[in-house]
Motif scaffolding. Structure first.
Motif, PDB file in Angstrom:
ATOM      1  N   THR A   1       0.986  -1.237   0.031  1.00  0.00           N
ATOM      2  CA  THR A   1       0.420   0.262   0.168  1.00  0.00           C
ATOM      3  C   THR A   1       0.626   1.425  -0.408  1.00  0.00           C
ATOM      4  O   THR A   1       0.456   2.224  -0.525  1.00  0.00           O
ATOM      5  N   ARG A   2       1.555   0.945   1.316  1.00  0.00           N
ATOM      6  CA  ARG A   2       2.611   2.344   0.742  1.00  0.00           C
ATOM      7  C   ARG A   2       3.795   2.783  -0.663  1.00  0.00           C
ATOM      8  O   ARG A   2       4.075   3.317  -0.945  1.00  0.00           O
ATOM      9  N   ARG A   3       4.031   1.430  -0.952  1.00  0.00           N
ATOM     10  CA  ARG A   3       4.232   1.721  -1.642  1.00  0.00           C
ATOM     11  C   ARG A   3       2.988   2.175  -3.631  1.00  0.00           C
ATOM     12  O   ARG A   3       3.420   1.999  -4.589  1.00  0.00           O
ATOM     13  N   GLY A   4       2.380   2.175  -3.294  1.00  0.00           N
ATOM     14  CA  GLY A   4       1.481   2.654  -4.179  1.00  0.00           C
ATOM     15  C   GLY A   4       0.454   1.481  -5.443  1.00  0.00           C
ATOM     16  O   GLY A   4       0.748   1.492  -6.645  1.00  0.00           O
ATOM     17  N   ARG A   5       1.120  -0.289  -4.193  1.00  0.00           N
ATOM     18  CA  ARG A   5       0.816  -1.126  -5.792  1.00  0.00           C
ATOM     19  C   ARG A   5      -0.220  -1.636  -5.438  1.00  0.00           C
ATOM     20  O   ARG A   5      -1.056  -0.825  -3.547  1.00  0.00           O
TER      21      ARG A   5
ATOM     22  N   THR B   1      -3.090 -10.197  -4.267  1.00  0.00           N
ATOM     23  CA  THR B   1      -1.936  -9.231  -4.442  1.00  0.00           C
ATOM     24  C   THR B   1      -1.521  -9.785  -6.099  1.00  0.00           C
ATOM     25  O   THR B   1      -1.002  -8.993  -6.385  1.00  0.00           O
ATOM     26  N   GLY B   2      -2.668 -10.304  -6.201  1.00  0.00           N
ATOM     27  CA  GLY B   2      -3.192 -10.134  -7.776  1.00  0.00           C
ATOM     28  C   GLY B   2      -2.128 -11.479  -8.403  1.00  0.00           C
ATOM     29  O   GLY B   2      -2.514 -11.528  -9.320  1.00  0.00           O
ATOM     30  N   ARG B   3      -1.356 -11.880  -7.710  1.00  0.00           N
ATOM     31  CA  ARG B   3      -0.545 -13.026  -8.080  1.00  0.00           C
ATOM     32  C   ARG B   3      -1.288 -14.564  -7.987  1.00  0.00           C
ATOM     33  O   ARG B   3      -1.514 -15.362  -9.288  1.00  0.00           O
ATOM     34  N   LEU B   4      -2.377 -14.266  -7.561  1.00  0.00           N
ATOM     35  CA  LEU B   4      -3.975 -15.663  -7.941  1.00  0.00           C
ATOM     36  C   LEU B   4      -5.122 -14.649  -8.279  1.00  0.00           C
ATOM     37  O   LEU B   4      -5.943 -13.826  -7.574  1.00  0.00           O
TER      38      LEU B   4
END
Length: 249
Positions: free
Chosen positions: A184-188, A246-249
């Protein structure tokens, strides 16, 4: 909100925090007395040091998360049950540096944590039945669940009732939240946690198993291998959830 309404709300906020603080102090004093009678004053001092720290955290958590606009919901019955559960988990934590030298001490962590587990099923059901589900109640429930999953295994490991590897389950919750915060802090992007039919049953299984592990009934030689088997599906669920959000699955 007018100045008068703000003052009234602030007073209720302080009053609710004070009630929780007094209850926490009563737990600390009562627990010290029980441990001193059952063991020694030195053991009681060690107990109150750790239990007091957990209780202070819980009081601070309540004070920080009180909703100023709806502070009146803080002490509704479902939340009182959750707060009682927090007190029991803090009492469990106190035995971290207290050796199990007497029957009362040997049974106390299992009794405290086991009762807290039972209350975990009571507070949510009571809130739904009364129509008093609140944001504060949800935050308390999650925070105290996480605290219980941390302190009870620590006591069980310190007493030799669980293997050190079991602490990976306690760490998994914090690693998961830290990973989400980092993204979240890295804007992902971070997706919503999907619904799961096994997440809650697995949590209930772990809570029940921890209570059994703390009880001086089964030998550690039986508990340790079972702990590894019980641990695997919960860790796999944490990994799956993280990969999903996180969108990996």
């Amino acid at each position: 909100m007018s100045g008068r309404e703000g003052t009234v709300t602030e007073r209720r906020h302080v009053a609710a925090t004070a009630v929780v603080g007094v209850a926490a102090a009563a737990v600390a004093v009562g627990g010290w007395t029980v441990v001193a009678d059952a063991a020694t004053r030195g053991a009681a001092n060690r107990w109150v040091l750790i239990a007091g720290a957990a209780l202070a955290y819980e009081v601070g958590f309540v004070a920080y998360h009180l909703d100023a606009d709806r502070v009146g919901v803080a002490l509704v019955p479902p939340n009182l049950v959750t707060l009682a559960r927090g007190g029991l988990y803090a009492a469990t934590a106190g035995f971290l540096f207290v050796p199990p030298v007497t029957p009362v001490v040997r049974w106390a962590p299992a009794a405290c944590y086991g009762t807290g587990v039972v209350l975990d099923f009571v507070d949510g059901s009571l809130a739904r039945r009364m129509g008093r589900t609140t944001a504060l109640g949800a935050k308390l429930d999650l925070a105290f669940d996480t605290l219980g999953f941390l302190v009870a295994p620590l006591v069980a490991v310190a007493w030799g009732r669980l293997p050190v590897a079991y602490l990976s389950l306690s760490a998994a919750r914090y690693v998961y939240r830290a990973g989400i915060g980092w993204r979240t802090r890295r804007g992902r992007s971070v997706g919503d946690l999907p619904a799961s039919r096994i997440r809650r049953p697995l949590a209930a299984l772990q809570m029940g198993f921890i209570a059994v592990a703390l009880a001086p009934v089964l030998p550690a030689s039986v508990i340790h291998p079972v702990a590894v088997v019980v641990l695997v599906p919960s860790l796999a669920t944490f990994a799956r959830d993280y990969l999903t959000v996180t969108g990996r699955l």
